[in-house]
Write a protein that holds these residues in place. Structure first.
Motif, PDB file in Angstrom:
ATOM      1  N   LEU A  31       0.838  -1.198   0.000  1.00  0.00           N
ATOM      2  CA  LEU A  31       0.000   0.000   0.000  1.00  0.00           C
ATOM      3  C   LEU A  31       0.872   1.246   0.000  1.00  0.00           C
ATOM      4  O   LEU A  31       1.792   1.377   0.808  1.00  0.00           O
ATOM      5  CB  LEU A  31      -0.890  -0.014   1.257  1.00  0.00           C
ATOM      6  CG  LEU A  31      -1.947   1.077   1.376  1.00  0.00           C
ATOM      7  CD1 LEU A  31      -3.078   0.878   0.366  1.00  0.00           C
ATOM      8  CD2 LEU A  31      -2.521   1.105   2.799  1.00  0.00           C
ATOM      9  N   ASN A  32       0.599   2.167  -0.931  1.00  0.00           N
ATOM     10  CA  ASN A  32       1.315   3.447  -0.975  1.00  0.00           C
ATOM     11  C   ASN A  32       0.577   4.436  -0.080  1.00  0.00           C
ATOM     12  O   ASN A  32      -0.579   4.766  -0.352  1.00  0.00           O
ATOM     13  CB  ASN A  32       1.384   3.964  -2.414  1.00  0.00           C
ATOM     14  CG  ASN A  32       2.187   3.036  -3.326  1.00  0.00           C
ATOM     15  OD1 ASN A  32       2.925   2.167  -2.864  1.00  0.00           O
ATOM     16  ND2 ASN A  32       2.061   3.225  -4.629  1.00  0.00           N
ATOM     17  N   VAL A  33       1.232   4.872   0.988  1.00  0.00           N
ATOM     18  CA  VAL A  33       0.566   5.693   2.012  1.00  0.00           C
ATOM     19  C   VAL A  33       1.213   7.076   2.086  1.00  0.00           C
ATOM     20  O   VAL A  33       2.375   7.203   2.495  1.00  0.00           O
ATOM     21  CB  VAL A  33       0.662   5.018   3.399  1.00  0.00           C
ATOM     22  CG1 VAL A  33       0.013   5.907   4.469  1.00  0.00           C
ATOM     23  CG2 VAL A  33       0.021   3.639   3.382  1.00  0.00           C
ATOM     24  N   TYR A  34       0.467   8.083   1.691  1.00  0.00           N
ATOM     25  CA  TYR A  34       0.967   9.460   1.776  1.00  0.00           C
ATOM     26  C   TYR A  34       0.070  10.282   2.693  1.00  0.00           C
ATOM     27  O   TYR A  34      -1.147  10.240   2.570  1.00  0.00           O
ATOM     28  CB  TYR A  34       0.992  10.104   0.385  1.00  0.00           C
ATOM     29  CG  TYR A  34       2.097   9.542  -0.483  1.00  0.00           C
ATOM     30  CD1 TYR A  34       3.407   9.985  -0.329  1.00  0.00           C
ATOM     31  CD2 TYR A  34       1.842   8.552  -1.429  1.00  0.00           C
ATOM     32  CE1 TYR A  34       4.440   9.466  -1.103  1.00  0.00           C
ATOM     33  CE2 TYR A  34       2.871   8.026  -2.211  1.00  0.00           C
ATOM     34  CZ  TYR A  34       4.159   8.487  -2.044  1.00  0.00           C
ATOM     35  OH  TYR A  34       5.181   7.967  -2.803  1.00  0.00           O
ATOM     36  N   THR A  35       0.683  11.042   3.587  1.00  0.00           N
ATOM     37  CA  THR A  35      -0.097  11.988   4.390  1.00  0.00           C
ATOM     38  C   THR A  35       0.022  13.399   3.803  1.00  0.00           C
ATOM     39  O   THR A  35      -0.772  14.266   4.112  1.00  0.00           O
ATOM     40  CB  THR A  35       0.409  12.014   5.851  1.00  0.00           C
ATOM     41  OG1 THR A  35       1.766  12.464   5.869  1.00  0.00           O
ATOM     42  CG2 THR A  35       0.318  10.619   6.471  1.00  0.00           C
ATOM     43  N   TYR A  36       1.030  13.589   2.949  1.00  0.00           N
ATOM     44  CA  TYR A  36       1.248  14.926   2.378  1.00  0.00           C
ATOM     45  C   TYR A  36       0.037  15.396   1.565  1.00  0.00           C
ATOM     46  O   TYR A  36      -0.448  16.518   1.743  1.00  0.00           O
ATOM     47  CB  TYR A  36       2.504  14.931   1.483  1.00  0.00           C
ATOM     48  CG  TYR A  36       2.724  16.259   0.799  1.00  0.00           C
ATOM     49  CD1 TYR A  36       3.224  17.353   1.510  1.00  0.00           C
ATOM     50  CD2 TYR A  36       2.390  16.448  -0.546  1.00  0.00           C
ATOM     51  CE1 TYR A  36       3.403  18.585   0.899  1.00  0.00           C
ATOM     52  CE2 TYR A  36       2.571  17.682  -1.161  1.00  0.00           C
ATOM     53  CZ  TYR A  36       3.069  18.748  -0.439  1.00  0.00           C
ATOM     54  OH  TYR A  36       3.220  19.965  -1.028  1.00  0.00           O
ATOM     55  N   PHE A  37      -0.474  14.521   0.682  1.00  0.00           N
ATOM     56  CA  PHE A  37      -1.556  14.950  -0.221  1.00  0.00           C
ATOM     57  C   PHE A  37      -2.880  15.208   0.511  1.00  0.00           C
ATOM     58  O   PHE A  37      -3.529  16.233   0.264  1.00  0.00           O
ATOM     59  CB  PHE A  37      -1.711  13.957  -1.380  1.00  0.00           C
ATOM     60  CG  PHE A  37      -0.476  13.889  -2.248  1.00  0.00           C
ATOM     61  CD1 PHE A  37      -0.105  14.953  -3.055  1.00  0.00           C
ATOM     62  CD2 PHE A  37       0.346  12.768  -2.217  1.00  0.00           C
ATOM     63  CE1 PHE A  37       1.052  14.919  -3.832  1.00  0.00           C
ATOM     64  CE2 PHE A  37       1.510  12.710  -2.995  1.00  0.00           C
ATOM     65  CZ  PHE A  37       1.858  13.798  -3.798  1.00  0.00           C
ATOM     66  N   PRO A  38      -3.302  14.327   1.447  1.00  0.00           N
ATOM     67  CA  PRO A  38      -4.516  14.662   2.208  1.00  0.00           C
ATOM     68  C   PRO A  38      -4.348  15.968   2.993  1.00  0.00           C
ATOM     69  O   PRO A  38      -5.295  16.748   3.103  1.00  0.00           O
ATOM     70  CB  PRO A  38      -4.692  13.487   3.164  1.00  0.00           C
ATOM     71  CG  PRO A  38      -3.810  12.404   2.700  1.00  0.00           C
ATOM     72  CD  PRO A  38      -2.795  12.983   1.747  1.00  0.00           C
ATOM     73  N   TYR A  39      -3.135  16.193   3.511  1.00  0.00           N
ATOM     74  CA  TYR A  39      -2.895  17.431   4.254  1.00  0.00           C
ATOM     75  C   TYR A  39      -3.058  18.641   3.339  1.00  0.00           C
ATOM     76  O   TYR A  39      -3.740  19.615   3.678  1.00  0.00           O
ATOM     77  CB  TYR A  39      -1.500  17.421   4.891  1.00  0.00           C
ATOM     78  CG  TYR A  39      -1.063  18.798   5.360  1.00  0.00           C
ATOM     79  CD1 TYR A  39      -1.693  19.418   6.439  1.00  0.00           C
ATOM     80  CD2 TYR A  39      -0.062  19.505   4.692  1.00  0.00           C
ATOM     81  CE1 TYR A  39      -1.330  20.698   6.843  1.00  0.00           C
ATOM     82  CE2 TYR A  39       0.311  20.780   5.089  1.00  0.00           C
ATOM     83  CZ  TYR A  39      -0.325  21.373   6.165  1.00  0.00           C
ATOM     84  OH  TYR A  39       0.025  22.645   6.552  1.00  0.00           O
ATOM     85  N   ILE A  40      -2.440  18.593   2.155  1.00  0.00           N
ATOM     86  CA  ILE A  40      -2.517  19.711   1.208  1.00  0.00           C
ATOM     87  C   ILE A  40      -3.962  19.965   0.783  1.00  0.00           C
ATOM     88  O   ILE A  40      -4.392  21.099   0.615  1.00  0.00           O
ATOM     89  CB  ILE A  40      -1.645  19.397  -0.042  1.00  0.00           C
ATOM     90  CG1 ILE A  40      -0.162  19.392   0.324  1.00  0.00           C
ATOM     91  CG2 ILE A  40      -1.888  20.399  -1.170  1.00  0.00           C
ATOM     92  CD1 ILE A  40       0.312  20.627   1.019  1.00  0.00           C
TER      93      ILE A  40
END
Length: 322
Positions: free
Chosen positions: A181-190
Motif C-alpha cells: 500500500l502506498n501511504v501518503y499523508t502529504y496529499f490529504p494534508y494539502i
C-alpha cells in the motif's frame, strides 16, 4: 529490533542525472539501507545488487501484466529473464503493477488482468521452487478506499470490489502474502488543511487528535493504515498484512515543502513504524521511503523533490536507517 521493522527505500529512475547503479548500491550500503523497491526489473540495477545483501521488491511493469495474465508460461518467461537470471539478488516481493485501479483512466484497461497475473506469477514461482521465498502482491494507492474516517469505518469502493479487489484479497489470504500500500499523508494534508494539521500529518502532534472507540490516533499515517485494515476485514481479508510500499514528504516544489519538513517526516516514519498502529500495536510495519534520489524527469515540479539524496549523492539531511 524486529526484523520486519526494517525501513527501505524506493529507487525511482525517472532522472537523466542519476548516479550509476553500482554507486547507488554503494550509497545504500554506506547508509545501512537494507531494502529497496524497484518499479521495474532494470537489469543494470539488478546486476549491481547481486551479492549486496539488499532485499528487493521488484515491480512487474504495467505493460507486461496483460501478457503474464494469459498463461503460466508467460509468467515463467518473465521470471526466467528477470529473477532466475539474476542469481545473487535477494528478491523479497514481486509487485504486479503499481497503483492500478479500474477507476484510473490510464490503468483501468489492465485492472481485470492483475489478479490472473498474480496467480500465474505465483504458479511460476512454485514451479521454480521459489514459492516459499518470494511473495507476490500488487501496490495499490489509498484511492481504493471509499471511506477512511474514522479509521474503524474504513471501507473499499464497492464498485471496484467484485472484479478487482475481491480476487486480489482472496489471493493474498490464500497465499498468506501481504498487500503493498502506498501511504501518503502529504496529499490529504494539502487537500484539507482545514481539518488536518501539519503536526498530525508529520508525526509531531503532542496529543491525541482522533479518538475512534478504543483507539487513539496522534498521526494520520496510522489512521490511513488502520482504515485500510478495517476495509480488509470487511472484505474477508482480516489476516492480510499491510506493507507500506511508498511513503515520504517532498523537500521543495509545493505547499509545506522544505528540506526540514522532509527530514522531520522521514525520520519520524522510520522511528514510528517500529511500534505498529493502534489497531496492530507492537507489530512493526515494513515500510519504504519514497524516494531514494530526486528524479528530475518527473512532473509536475512537486514530483521532482522526494529524494533522500540529491543526484550528486549528497544527503539532503542526516538520516539513520540502522
Amino acid at each position: 529490533m524486529h526484523a520486519d521493522a526494517q525501513t527501505g527505500v524506493c529507487f525511482g529512475t525517472l532522472g537523466d542525472n542519476l548516479p550509476p547503479p553500482r554507486e547507488v548500491v554503494a550509497l545504500c550500503k554506506q547508509h545501512k539501507i537494507q531494502r529497496m523497491r524497484l518499479y521495474n526489473p532494470n537489469q543494470a540495477i539488478l546486476q549491481a545488487l547481486r551479492g549486496s545483501g539488499i532485499s528487493v521488491i521488484v515491480g512487474v511493469p504495467n505493460e507486461d501484466i496483460q501478457r503474464i495474465s494469459q498463461s503460466v508460461g508467460a509468467a515463467q518467461a518473465w521470471l526466467q529473464e528477470n529473477i532466475l537470471n539474476n542469481a545473487g539478488v535477494d528478491f523479497r516481493y514481486i509487485a504486479v503493477g503499481n497503483e492500478i485501479s479500474p477507476l484510473d483512466g490510464g490503468s483501468a484497461r489492465i485492472a481485470p488482468r492483475v489478479p490472473p497475473a498474480m496467480y500465474n506469477m505465483k504458479a511460476a514461482l512454485n514451479r521454480a521452487g521459489l514459492g516459499h521465498k518470494i511473495k507476490v502482491s500488487t501496490a495499490l494507492s489509498t484511492g481504493i478506499l471509499a471511506q477512511s474516517f474514522p479509521p474503524s469505518a474504513g471501507s473499499f469502493r464497492p464498485e471496484i470490489r467484485p472484479s478487482f479487489l475481491d480476487p486480489i484479497i482472496k489471493f493474498l489470504v490464500n497465499s498468506q502474502f501481504p498487500l503493498l500500500l502506498n501511504v501518503y499523508t502529504y496529499f490529504p494534508y494539502i487537500d484539507n488543511q482545514k481539518d488536518i494539521s501539519l503536526e498530525y500529518a508529520t508525526f509531531t502532534s503532542p496529543s491525541v487528535v482522533v479518538r475512534d472507540g478504543p483507539f487513539q490516533y496522534k498521526n494520520l499515517f496510522d489512521a490511513i493504515v488502520d482504515a485500510t485494515y478495517a476495509a480488509l476485514e470487511k472484505a474477508g481479508g482480516a489476516n492480510v498484512e499491510i506493507v507500506v510500499a511508498e511513503s515520504g514528504w517532498p523537500s521543495a516544489g509545493g505547499t509545506a515543502t522544505s528540506v526540514d519538513a522532509a527530514r522531520i517526516y522521514n525520520t519520524n516514519l522510520i522511528n514510528h513504524v517500529r511500534g505498529g498502529t493502534p489497531k496492530r500495536p507492537g507489530k512493526p510495519i515494513e515500510a519504504y521511503i519514497f524516494d531514494l534520489i530526486d528524479e528530475d524527469k518527473k512532473s509536475p515540479e512537486i514530483e521532482k523533490h522526494w529524494g533522500l539524496f540529491y543526484a550528486n549523492k549528497q544527503p539532503k539531511y542526516p538520516i539513520t536507517f540502522a
